[in-house]
Write a protein that holds these residues in place. Structure first.
Motif, PDB file in Angstrom:
ATOM      1  N   VAL A 181      32.999  42.581  26.247  1.00 56.80           N
ATOM      2  CA  VAL A 181      32.490  42.445  27.856  1.00 56.80           C
ATOM      3  C   VAL A 181      30.642  42.609  27.490  1.00 56.80           C
ATOM      4  CG1 VAL A 181      31.938  43.562  29.778  1.00 56.80           C
ATOM      5  CG2 VAL A 181      34.223  43.941  29.027  1.00 56.80           C
ATOM      6  N   SER A 232      46.619  47.595  38.274  1.00 55.97           N
ATOM      7  CA  SER A 232      47.104  48.175  37.357  1.00 55.97           C
ATOM      8  C   SER A 232      48.338  48.411  36.489  1.00 55.97           C
ATOM      9  CB  SER A 232      46.251  49.691  36.262  1.00 55.97           C
ATOM     10  OG  SER A 232      44.793  48.947  37.226  1.00 55.97           O
ATOM     11  N   PHE A 255      41.590  44.727  20.387  1.00 54.06           N
ATOM     12  CA  PHE A 255      41.081  44.859  22.218  1.00 54.06           C
ATOM     13  C   PHE A 255      40.982  45.951  22.046  1.00 54.06           C
ATOM     14  CE2 PHE A 255      41.923  45.050  26.623  1.00 54.06           C
ATOM     15  CZ  PHE A 255      40.835  44.426  26.643  1.00 54.06           C
ATOM     16  N   LEU A 256      41.478  47.323  22.012  1.00 55.44           N
ATOM     17  CA  LEU A 256      41.102  48.599  22.635  1.00 55.44           C
ATOM     18  C   LEU A 256      39.582  49.027  21.936  1.00 55.44           C
ATOM     19  CD1 LEU A 256      44.210  50.415  23.827  1.00 55.44           C
ATOM     20  CD2 LEU A 256      42.782  49.178  24.980  1.00 55.44           C
ATOM     21  N   SER A 271      33.086  55.276  36.265  1.00 54.46           N
ATOM     22  CA  SER A 271      34.714  56.429  36.513  1.00 54.46           C
ATOM     23  C   SER A 271      34.777  56.703  34.682  1.00 54.46           C
ATOM     24  CB  SER A 271      34.836  56.050  37.392  1.00 54.46           C
ATOM     25  OG  SER A 271      36.292  56.580  36.970  1.00 54.46           O
ATOM     26  N   LEU A 301      42.733  49.257  42.372  1.00 56.76           N
ATOM     27  CA  LEU A 301      42.858  48.847  40.901  1.00 56.76           C
ATOM     28  C   LEU A 301      44.044  49.766  40.476  1.00 56.76           C
ATOM     29  CD1 LEU A 301      39.034  48.895  40.400  1.00 56.76           C
ATOM     30  CD2 LEU A 301      41.080  47.494  40.265  1.00 56.76           C
ATOM     31  N   LEU A 323      38.632  41.506  41.399  1.00 57.40           N
ATOM     32  CA  LEU A 323      38.905  43.067  40.727  1.00 57.40           C
ATOM     33  C   LEU A 323      37.724  42.750  40.142  1.00 57.40           C
ATOM     34  CD1 LEU A 323      42.601  41.267  39.068  1.00 57.40           C
ATOM     35  CD2 LEU A 323      42.550  43.819  40.390  1.00 57.40           C
ATOM     36  N   VAL A 335      37.616  56.190  34.252  1.00 63.54           N
ATOM     37  CA  VAL A 335      38.839  55.490  34.449  1.00 63.54           C
ATOM     38  C   VAL A 335      38.552  53.551  34.045  1.00 63.54           C
ATOM     39  CG1 VAL A 335      40.719  57.194  35.022  1.00 63.54           C
ATOM     40  CG2 VAL A 335      39.585  55.949  36.267  1.00 63.54           C
ATOM     41  N   GLN A 336      37.663  53.681  34.490  1.00 67.06           N
ATOM     42  CA  GLN A 336      37.380  51.740  34.452  1.00 67.06           C
ATOM     43  C   GLN A 336      37.758  51.376  33.082  1.00 67.06           C
ATOM     44  OE1 GLN A 336      34.784  49.206  33.661  1.00 67.06           O
ATOM     45  NE2 GLN A 336      33.989  50.623  31.805  1.00 67.06           N
ATOM     46  N   GLY A 337      37.558  51.508  32.304  1.00 74.10           N
ATOM     47  CA  GLY A 337      38.125  50.996  30.685  1.00 74.10           C
ATOM     48  C   GLY A 337      39.958  51.000  31.194  1.00 74.10           C
ATOM     49  N   ARG A 380      35.456  54.147  47.624  1.00 74.88           N
ATOM     50  CA  ARG A 380      35.497  54.380  46.199  1.00 74.88           C
ATOM     51  C   ARG A 380      36.437  54.716  46.278  1.00 74.88           C
ATOM     52  NH1 ARG A 380      30.997  55.236  42.515  1.00 74.88           N
ATOM     53  NH2 ARG A 380      29.788  53.861  43.685  1.00 74.88           N
ATOM     54  N   LEU A 400      33.290  39.870  34.963  1.00 75.96           N
ATOM     55  CA  LEU A 400      32.735  41.605  34.266  1.00 75.96           C
ATOM     56  C   LEU A 400      31.463  40.979  33.979  1.00 75.96           C
ATOM     57  CD1 LEU A 400      35.534  43.997  33.695  1.00 75.96           C
ATOM     58  CD2 LEU A 400      33.854  44.268  35.688  1.00 75.96           C
ATOM     59  N   VAL A 442      50.999  46.524  33.882  1.00 80.51           N
ATOM     60  CA  VAL A 442      51.505  46.784  33.448  1.00 80.51           C
ATOM     61  C   VAL A 442      53.075  46.723  33.297  1.00 80.51           C
ATOM     62  CG1 VAL A 442      51.656  48.426  31.100  1.00 80.51           C
ATOM     63  CG2 VAL A 442      49.677  47.640  32.612  1.00 80.51           C
ATOM     64  N   MET A 501      35.481  44.479  42.114  1.00 82.72           N
ATOM     65  CA  MET A 501      36.329  45.756  41.995  1.00 82.72           C
ATOM     66  C   MET A 501      36.301  46.842  41.173  1.00 82.72           C
ATOM     67  SD  MET A 501      39.543  45.993  44.791  1.00 82.72           S
ATOM     68  CE  MET A 501      40.703  44.871  43.837  1.00 82.72           C
ATOM     69  N   ILE A 502      36.556  46.630  40.026  1.00 83.51           N
ATOM     70  CA  ILE A 502      35.988  47.250  38.587  1.00 83.51           C
ATOM     71  C   ILE A 502      34.235  47.834  38.514  1.00 83.51           C
ATOM     72  CG2 ILE A 502      36.018  47.239  35.923  1.00 83.51           C
ATOM     73  CD1 ILE A 502      38.374  45.741  36.053  1.00 83.51           C
ATOM     74  N   TYR A 525      41.578  50.643  33.576  1.00 83.22           N
ATOM     75  CA  TYR A 525      41.777  49.501  34.797  1.00 83.22           C
ATOM     76  C   TYR A 525      42.072  47.943  33.369  1.00 83.22           C
ATOM     77  CZ  TYR A 525      41.770  52.600  38.313  1.00 83.22           C
ATOM     78  OH  TYR A 525      41.765  53.521  39.169  1.00 83.22           O
ATOM     79  N   ARG A 526      40.606  47.960  33.048  1.00 81.06           N
ATOM     80  CA  ARG A 526      40.474  47.086  33.018  1.00 81.06           C
ATOM     81  C   ARG A 526      41.190  46.576  31.649  1.00 81.06           C
ATOM     82  NH1 ARG A 526      34.374  46.917  30.061  1.00 81.06           N
ATOM     83  NH2 ARG A 526      35.396  48.409  28.775  1.00 81.06           N
ATOM     84  N   GLY A 527      41.942  48.184  30.214  1.00 80.89           N
ATOM     85  CA  GLY A 527      43.100  47.672  29.610  1.00 80.89           C
ATOM     86  C   GLY A 527      44.309  47.282  30.123  1.00 80.89           C
ATOM     87  N   SER A 528      44.191  47.860  31.382  1.00 78.41           N
ATOM     88  CA  SER A 528      45.860  47.769  31.627  1.00 78.41           C
ATOM     89  C   SER A 528      45.724  46.428  32.080  1.00 78.41           C
ATOM     90  CB  SER A 528      46.352  48.571  32.260  1.00 78.41           C
ATOM     91  OG  SER A 528      45.498  49.697  33.118  1.00 78.41           O
ATOM     92  N   GLN A 534      36.602  46.872  23.596  1.00 81.11           N
ATOM     93  CA  GLN A 534      36.327  45.726  24.678  1.00 81.11           C
ATOM     94  C   GLN A 534      35.290  46.180  25.359  1.00 81.11           C
ATOM     95  OE1 GLN A 534      38.373  46.998  27.985  1.00 81.11           O
ATOM     96  NE2 GLN A 534      39.285  48.960  26.980  1.00 81.11           N
ATOM     97  N   ILE A 566      39.146  51.235  46.191  1.00 83.55           N
ATOM     98  CA  ILE A 566      39.233  50.585  44.816  1.00 83.55           C
ATOM     99  C   ILE A 566      40.035  51.280  44.153  1.00 83.55           C
ATOM    100  CG2 ILE A 566      37.604  49.982  43.588  1.00 83.55           C
ATOM    101  CD1 ILE A 566      35.546  49.761  45.330  1.00 83.55           C
ATOM    102  N   ALA A 604      32.431  48.190  40.480  1.00 84.19           N
ATOM    103  CA  ALA A 604      31.838  48.942  41.657  1.00 84.19           C
ATOM    104  C   ALA A 604      32.224  50.711  41.613  1.00 84.19           C
ATOM    105  CB  ALA A 604      32.608  49.427  43.822  1.00 84.19           C
ATOM    106  N   VAL A 605      32.997  50.927  40.510  1.00 85.79           N
ATOM    107  CA  VAL A 605      33.430  52.893  39.930  1.00 85.79           C
ATOM    108  C   VAL A 605      33.177  51.959  38.346  1.00 85.79           C
ATOM    109  CG1 VAL A 605      35.331  52.307  41.739  1.00 85.79           C
ATOM    110  CG2 VAL A 605      36.405  51.357  39.259  1.00 85.79           C
TER     111      VAL A 605
END
Lengths: 294, 281, 414
Positions: free
Chosen positions: B271, B23, B263-264, A99, B19, A89, A101-103, B12, A177, B27, A92-93, A105-108, B267, B15, A95-96
């Motif tokens: 990282v 996700s 967290f949000l 983008s 993802l 995972l 929306v990657q945040g 891409r 990550l 959720v 993949m994150i 994905y990471r958040g969910s 985040q 992927i 790799a994008v």
């Protein structure tokens, strides 16, 4: 500055940490060893020395043996899953990563990690309810046979694995990550010039550079997994049906804190400590050949 | 020759698809919780599957608050998680500094002594700690909840050591030449340069402490001292003579929101901060 | 003294938080008594407490909700070991021996013989053995329920089954109707999913053993799981699960399934008569199924209100509360929760759905299993484990009963 203080200073810095670990983590281990040879239940005035009786009673106990075997299964299933799937995972994150929306994905993907077990338990018993839970409703809709999920003796352990994985993979994913983000860019460009494909690049260059992370993740995962399972078992199956999803730590918890059999529970604790020490030692023997924290 | 870019964008897209699916699946178990929290309690069990609240209402929150001191629980959660986090930092940051930047006899042995404690499952220490808490009359106090939860600092010490080690030695060299003592080097050069690391650890610790469940169940007895996560367990009703799903889901939601917000907002920061911590420099 | 001020502080917090916990601040001259109970502030028990406090008899009682029986007992062990046992506690009578021998529940007669006799004169003599352990009278027989049959009226009707339920149903009748219902509705109904659930626990399984003429623990106090009658009872209990009519799940999941109309029939505690008939399931009730050709031997379950306070003042203050609980006024407030009337007072049933339960009480009820020995807490868990194994066909019923007997025998003789 007086040189006496200079020599003493490091110990003042590390002292509180070392002492607290000694008292609250190592202390209980020794206390467990002591309790494991006694017959005592917190309320009784008499304390009896019983030698190895608690150990032989535990080793004879069928439920203990089931729990021990289950613990092996849990480790075999969950440890590789907890290390490899989060890596996939993370790759993949990564790799994008540019983008927007990657945040998301990471958040969910990280969301379950911040839930309490009590909340996770409620949500999953709704999904898995064998009579009218959502999984069976969906299975029924597509004409698949319905399952008994966590109330099926043969599936209970796998259901606990699934929920434990769901609940905990987020942290390892973040660690991977972080390691990926930290890889030097020049290397990637250099290998691209060499004509190396992304897969070869990953296995020959990225992964070896991440061995400290890999080692760290594998060590912490082993021990977190043991703890995490207890929480999930406690809210989902209570070790059932008929002990088929119990683990050593849950068995210890039941013996000690539901039935107040401190002696047998501490015997279990000592057995776990010995196993943990051996495994840790082995892991460091293997790991240290490749990684040096010095 | 657009073959390569085309293959790349298909790659891409794949992927993204994987993802997105993962996700959503991750959720999803929480969807029912959110929809139930806002569905009137009387009609929750009428249907097994509900993805959207019918007749949305906030009544479950008021019902929950009239039955249990949930706002007190919220406060207790904030209080205990903050104290545990502060405690961990107070122990781990100086220790990490000493292990990372000082030379002293026994450094290696003490470091491994602390680090090895990472390998103890928390359940192992529970029985002796519980006996000690009971015998010291500390049962059912915030102290019993907070103090034994602090020393699980193996990861924190390890991580802070890496953070301090990754700072260039020249920084401290300059300070030493200026005549700064160890304490000032720690306070004025060490800490200001590892703030992201400390912040990341704080967030991780706070989230962990917020969700302490087994230990809290054991030592918090009084209804007013419970935290949200232990309080939720008391919704289990003896007779089942009434349906409590709505208020239960409302309280569960309440227990998630604060950590989710933290967290949000942090985040990205976590990282970034974790990255240098684990790699050897 | 420290305790007093702590409690006053909590009461003040309660008042200022406006959190709805009804905790009227203790008047300083009052004796304060805390009751550990399995009911929260919105339950009839709280109303009993409030009505008592309103009388201003110089004793202030606070109700502390401690979760289910198992959780409350675990907390009581800790607080007793910490030197401050709850003044009073409500415990399932299945843990009677544990309460007496391990926690040290007090003999009411030893506190004040005269007042104890007057209190217990309010109860039916037949229930007093339930609270007599080792010759000591350890509490008030406070709550009593018995398992009965709940049927989803709508599903029953849609399946075209006879709405007139027999006075004394047996398993032949029940299983037969469950099969018919399943054949009629399976895969053709929007909510229906499963026909029957008998509750996977130590309690309904005991009913089956007794209805077959057997015992878990015989009248001489010996474990009797290996008798042919006990095996016959358990065989009948497991039959619908082995046949696929019953999917054994946890009590919570079972209730949720019944309330949502997924489950057509379930046998569970009569206390559900306070809610099941009024929810979506529109339940109707019947007696618990007997075994054809056998006299019925139904059991009951419930809890007792015991005194643990060591000092004289607290113990006597506790008696004052027990006197109120035993009175007609106290019992009338209490009955709303849906328990059977164990007192000699004339108290109307809360609704007609309770009638089968009252009928079973009139037929005569035995106790649930009171696991003997100081390790009694474990007995229930072990019996439940074997019940599950037999239900799930992990072992044959005959082998399961033999193994359960052996494992429990070693425990109760400890």
């Amino acid at each position: 500055m007086p040189s006496g203080f200079r020599r003493l200073a490091p110990y003042l810095f590390v002292g509180p940490a070392v002492l607290s670990v000694a008292i609250f983590l190592y202390g209980p281990l020794f206390a467990s060893a002591l309790l494991s040879v006694l017959d005592w239940n917190l309320l009784s005035a008499e304390v009896r020395f019983v030698g190895v009786d608690n150990y032989s009673a535990i080793l004879d106990n069928v439920d203990f043996r089931t729990a021990a075997w289950n613990t092996v299964l849990y480790c075999v299933i969950l440890i590789p899953a907890q290390i490899i799937l989060p890596l996939l995972l993370a790759v993949m994150i990564h790799a994008v990563r540019r983008s927007p929306v990657q945040g998301l994905y990471r958040g969910s993907l990280f969301l379950p990690t911040i839930l309490a077990y009590s909340v996770a338990g409620v949500a999953w018993s709704w999904l898995l309810n064998p009579v009218n839970g959502l999984f069976n409703e969906i299975f029924g809709f597509f004409g698949f046979p319905k399952s008994r999920w966590h109330t099926d003796p043969d599936l209970a352990l796998l259901c606990v694995c699934l929920v434990t994985f769901w609940k905990t993979f987020g942290l390892n994913m973040l660690l991977w990550l972080a390691a990926l983000a930290n890889l030097p860019h020049e290397l990637r460009e250099a290998s691209q010039l060499d004509g190396a494909g992304p897969r070869r690049h990953f296995f020959t260059i990225s992964l070896p550079l991440m061995t400290p992370t890999a080692f760290f993740i594998s060590v912490t995962t082993l021990f977190h997994v043991l703890d995490d399972i207890v929480g999930v078992i406690d809210v989902l199956t209570h070790g059932g049906p008929a002990g088929r999803s119990s683990s050593l730590l849950y068995f210890l918890w039941q013996q000690g804190l539901q039935f107040f059999q401190f002696g047998p529970a501490s015997a279990v604790a000592v057995i776990i400590i010995v196993v943990v020490l051996v495994v840790t030692w082995l892991e460091f023997r293997v790991g240290e050949k490749r990684v040096h924290y010095g | 020759m657009s073959a390569v870019p085309l293959r790349r964008s298909i790659h891409r897209l794949l992927i993204h698809a994987v993802l997105l699916a993962t996700s959503l699946a991750t959720v999803f178990p929480l969807v029912w919780m959110v929809s139930s929290a806002f569905t009137p309690n009387e009609i929750i069990t009428a249907r097994a599957v509900r993805l959207w609240p019918e007749d949305p209402t906030l009544s479950n929150f008021t019902i929950a608050a009239s039955r249990h001191p949930i706002w007190m629980w919220l406060w207790n959660s904030v209080l205990t998680a903050t104290l545990i986090t502060l405690g961990k930092l107070l122990l781990a940051v100086p220790a990490g500094f000493a292990f990372g930047r000082m030379e002293f006899p026994g450094r290696r042995a003490l470091f491994w002594f602390v680090i090895a404690s990472m390998s103890f499952p928390t359940v192992l220490a529970i029985i002796p700690t519980y006996i000690a808490v009971v015998k010291m009359q500390a049962f059912d106090t915030y102290g019993a909840m907070v103090i034994p939860s602090i020393p699980y600092i193996g990861f924190y010490v390890f991580y802070m050591r890496q953070a301090f080690r990754s700072l260039p030695a020249s920084m401290f060299e300059a300070a030493r030449i200026d005549g700064s003592g160890l304490w000032r080097q720690f306070m004025e050069i060490g800490i200001p340069n590892v703030v992201p690391a400390i912040a990341a650890l704080s967030v991780i610790s706070f989230m962990g402490a917020w969700n302490i469940y087994l230990w809290g169940q054991l030592v918090l007895e009084d209804g007013f001292k419970k935290t949200l996560t232990t309080g939720i367990a008391t919704f289990a009703d003896l007779e089942g003579t009434e349906r409590v799903w709505g208020p239960l889901m409302a309280t569960s939601l309440l227990s998630i929101v604060p950590v989710l917000v933290i967290f949000l907002s942090a985040q990205r920061f976590i990282v970034d901060a974790l990255a240098p911590g684990l790699d050897e420099r | 003294m420290v305790e007093m001020s702590r409690r006053k502080f909590m009461a003040a917090v309660a008042a200022s938080a406006g959190a709805g916990m009804v905790a009227s601040p203790a008047r300083s001259a009052d004796a304060a008594v805390e009751v550990s109970s399995p009911w929260g502030s919105d339950k009839p028990f709280q109303k009993v407490v409030d009505a008592f406090n309103a009388k201003k008899l110089g004793v202030t009682v606070t109700n502390r909700f401690d979760g289910d029986y198992e959780a409350a007992v675990a907390k009581a062990v800790a607080s007793t070991a910490a030197g401050r046992p709850p003044a009073m506690m409500i415990t399932g009578w299945k843990f009677g021996y544990f309460a007496k021998r391990t926690l040290g529940a007090r003999d009411l007669r030893e506190i004040d013989a005269g007042r104890a006799a007057a209190i217990l004169a309010n109860f039916r003599p037949s229930v007093l053995p339930l609270v007599t352990i080792d010759g000591a009278l350890i509490g008030l027989p406070w709550a009593m329920s018995t398992p009965i049959t709940f049927i989803n009226g709508k599903l029953w009707e849609e399946a075209g089954l006879d709405p007139a339920l027999p006075e004394n149903p047996d398993t032949t009748w029940l299983y037969d109707n469950a099969r018919k219902l399943d054949a009629k509705l399976k895969d053709k109904h929007s909510t229906y999913r499963s026909a029957l659930a008998l509750s996977n626990n130590e309690w309904t399984s005991q009913s089956f053993v007794q209805n077959a003429g057997g015992y878990i623990i015989d009248p001489d106090g010996r474990l009797a799981l290996n008798s042919p009658q006990a095996v016959a009872g358990m065989t009948e209990y497991c039959a619908p699960a082995h046949e696929g009519l019953w999917l054994p799940v946890s009590a919570k999941d079972q209730d949720a399934a019944f309330e949502s109309g997924a489950l057509a029939i379930c046998t569970t505690s009569s206390t559900r008569a306070a809610t099941f008939p009024f929810g979506g399931a529109k339940a109707v009730t019947a007696k618990f199924p007997g075994l054809a050709g056998h006299p019925r031997g139904m059991n009951s379950g419930g809890n007792f209100l015991a005194v643990y306070a060591r000092n004289k003042e607290q113990a006597e203050a506790s008696l004052a509360f027990l006197e109120f609980c035993a009175s007609k006024e106290g019992q009338s407030i209490w009955s709303a929760v849906g328990y059977l009337n164990t007192s000699v007072h004339d108290i109307p049933l809360i609704n007609d759905f309770m009638k089968p339960a009252a009928g079973q009480l009139a037929d005569g009820l035995t106790a649930e299993t009171i696991w003997p020995g100081k390790r009694g807490l474990e007995g229930q868990a072990i019996w439940r484990k074997w019940v599950s194994r037999m239900l799930l066909k992990e072992v044959s019923v005959a082998d399961g009963m033999k193994s359960a007997h052996q494992e429990l025998d070693a425990l109760v003789s400890a």
